[in-house]
Write a protein that holds these residues in place. Structure first.
Motif, PDB file in Angstrom:
ATOM      1  N   GLN A  73       0.827  -1.202   0.000  1.00 44.24           N
ATOM      2  CA  GLN A  73       0.000   0.000   0.000  1.00 44.24           C
ATOM      3  C   GLN A  73       0.862   1.252   0.000  1.00 44.24           C
ATOM      4  OE1 GLN A  73      -2.826  -0.073   3.194  1.00 44.24           O
ATOM      5  NE2 GLN A  73      -4.533   0.085   1.798  1.00 44.24           N
ATOM      6  N   MET A  76       2.182   1.759  -3.443  1.00 42.98           N
ATOM      7  CA  MET A  76       1.153   2.305  -4.332  1.00 42.98           C
ATOM      8  C   MET A  76       0.942   3.795  -4.061  1.00 42.98           C
ATOM      9  SD  MET A  76      -0.036  -0.171  -6.263  1.00 42.98           S
ATOM     10  CE  MET A  76      -1.735  -0.060  -6.689  1.00 42.98           C
ATOM     11  N   ILE A  94      -4.337   8.866 -13.445  1.00 41.50           N
ATOM     12  CA  ILE A  94      -3.873   7.544 -12.987  1.00 41.50           C
ATOM     13  C   ILE A  94      -3.589   7.585 -11.488  1.00 41.50           C
ATOM     14  CG2 ILE A  94      -2.041   5.819 -13.209  1.00 41.50           C
ATOM     15  CD1 ILE A  94      -1.837   6.662 -16.175  1.00 41.50           C
ATOM     16  N   VAL A  98      -5.274   5.429  -8.365  1.00 37.39           N
ATOM     17  CA  VAL A  98      -4.514   4.673  -7.365  1.00 37.39           C
ATOM     18  C   VAL A  98      -4.876   5.142  -5.954  1.00 37.39           C
ATOM     19  CG1 VAL A  98      -2.184   4.193  -6.505  1.00 37.39           C
ATOM     20  CG2 VAL A  98      -2.633   4.126  -8.943  1.00 37.39           C
ATOM     21  N   THR A 103     -10.377   1.358  -6.029  1.00 35.20           N
ATOM     22  CA  THR A 103      -9.480   0.984  -7.133  1.00 35.20           C
ATOM     23  C   THR A 103      -8.108   0.615  -6.603  1.00 35.20           C
ATOM     24  OG1 THR A 103      -8.957   3.320  -7.500  1.00 35.20           O
ATOM     25  CG2 THR A 103     -10.663   2.341  -8.895  1.00 35.20           C
ATOM     26  N   ARG A 104      -7.679   1.227  -5.494  1.00 35.48           N
ATOM     27  CA  ARG A 104      -6.393   0.846  -4.903  1.00 35.48           C
ATOM     28  C   ARG A 104      -6.438  -0.602  -4.420  1.00 35.48           C
ATOM     29  NH1 ARG A 104      -4.958   4.886  -1.107  1.00 35.48           N
ATOM     30  NH2 ARG A 104      -6.296   3.853   0.385  1.00 35.48           N
ATOM     31  N   LEU A 106      -8.307  -2.906  -5.678  1.00 35.44           N
ATOM     32  CA  LEU A 106      -8.285  -3.693  -6.901  1.00 35.44           C
ATOM     33  C   LEU A 106      -6.859  -3.848  -7.419  1.00 35.44           C
ATOM     34  CD1 LEU A 106      -9.974  -5.026  -9.251  1.00 35.44           C
ATOM     35  CD2 LEU A 106      -9.825  -2.791 -10.355  1.00 35.44           C
ATOM     36  N   PHE A 107      -6.113  -2.732  -7.466  1.00 31.47           N
ATOM     37  CA  PHE A 107      -4.718  -2.790  -7.906  1.00 31.47           C
ATOM     38  C   PHE A 107      -3.879  -3.646  -6.965  1.00 31.47           C
ATOM     39  CE2 PHE A 107      -5.291   1.572 -10.029  1.00 31.47           C
ATOM     40  CZ  PHE A 107      -5.555   0.989 -11.254  1.00 31.47           C
ATOM     41  N   LEU A 110      -4.538  -7.268  -7.696  1.00 32.69           N
ATOM     42  CA  LEU A 110      -3.862  -7.683  -8.931  1.00 32.69           C
ATOM     43  C   LEU A 110      -2.363  -7.859  -8.714  1.00 32.69           C
ATOM     44  CD1 LEU A 110      -5.661  -5.377 -11.534  1.00 32.69           C
ATOM     45  CD2 LEU A 110      -5.912  -7.851 -11.283  1.00 32.69           C
ATOM     46  N   VAL A 111      -1.744  -6.893  -8.028  1.00 31.20           N
ATOM     47  CA  VAL A 111      -0.302  -6.968  -7.776  1.00 31.20           C
ATOM     48  C   VAL A 111       0.004  -8.149  -6.853  1.00 31.20           C
ATOM     49  CG1 VAL A 111       1.616  -5.766  -6.646  1.00 31.20           C
ATOM     50  CG2 VAL A 111       0.131  -4.538  -8.224  1.00 31.20           C
ATOM     51  N   ARG A 114      -0.181 -11.370  -8.759  1.00 31.46           N
ATOM     52  CA  ARG A 114       0.963 -11.452  -9.671  1.00 31.46           C
ATOM     53  C   ARG A 114       2.230 -11.862  -8.911  1.00 31.46           C
ATOM     54  NH1 ARG A 114       2.760 -11.136 -15.015  1.00 31.46           N
ATOM     55  NH2 ARG A 114       4.724 -10.052 -15.060  1.00 31.46           N
TER      56      ARG A 114
END
Length: 154
Positions: A73, A76, A94, A98, A103-104, A106-107, A110-111, A114
């Motif tokens: 966090q 980000m 963008i 973030v 949306t943070r 969500l990101f 995803l990260v 990954r």
């Protein structure tokens, strides 16, 4: 790798095109003021995010937990602050995405997925190399059954 090079080359051009459009719509002075305000907000956000992340990570470490979520966090937030500091409106949009908590998250999801896939891939690759070479892992111990015994001679 090529996509990053392409984005690296196209992003400044897109930023410049948006700046020209906004400047022609609202005027040069308001555009420059918006860029200065967003840059100052980015610097402030970088400072606040750094302190807040360090504080949360310290609390988790004091409880004996790993602060991986706080570190992601904080990263980000630092990226968002850096994007706000860059002159341009696309980078600001963008950064705001973030910064917006849904949306943070969500990101971050995803990260996190990954990173987990990358770690599993690396682990599987290392296990495969060990298996092919016949090498045992460093923490591999033979199967030992502990117990008590007594010798009885007759």
């Amino acid at each position: 790798m090529r996509i990053f090079l392409l984005l690296f080359l196209l992003f400044p051009l897109a930023e410049l095109a948006v700046l020209i459009k906004v400047g022609s719509s609202i005027g040069v002075l308001p555009t420059i003021l918006l860029l200065i305000i967003s840059g100052m907000a980015g610097i402030l956000l970088l400072r606040l995010a750094g302190f807040a992340t360090a504080w949360r990570a310290r609390e988790r470490l004091a409880r004996g937990e790993l602060p991986e979520q706080e570190m992601l966090q904080g990263l980000m937030m630092a990226v968002a602050g850096g994007l706000l500091f860059l002159p341009g409106f696309l980078s600001d949009v963008i950064a705001l995405l973030v910064l917006f908590p849904p949306t943070r998250r969500l990101f971050l999801g995803l990260v996190g997925r990954r990173i987990e896939r990358q770690a599993q891939r690396r682990r599987a690759f290392e296990d495969d190399i060990r298996q092919r070479s016949g090498e045992q892992p460093a923490n591999h111990r033979p199967n030992v059954i502990e117990g008590e015994w007594e010798r009885r001679d007759k």
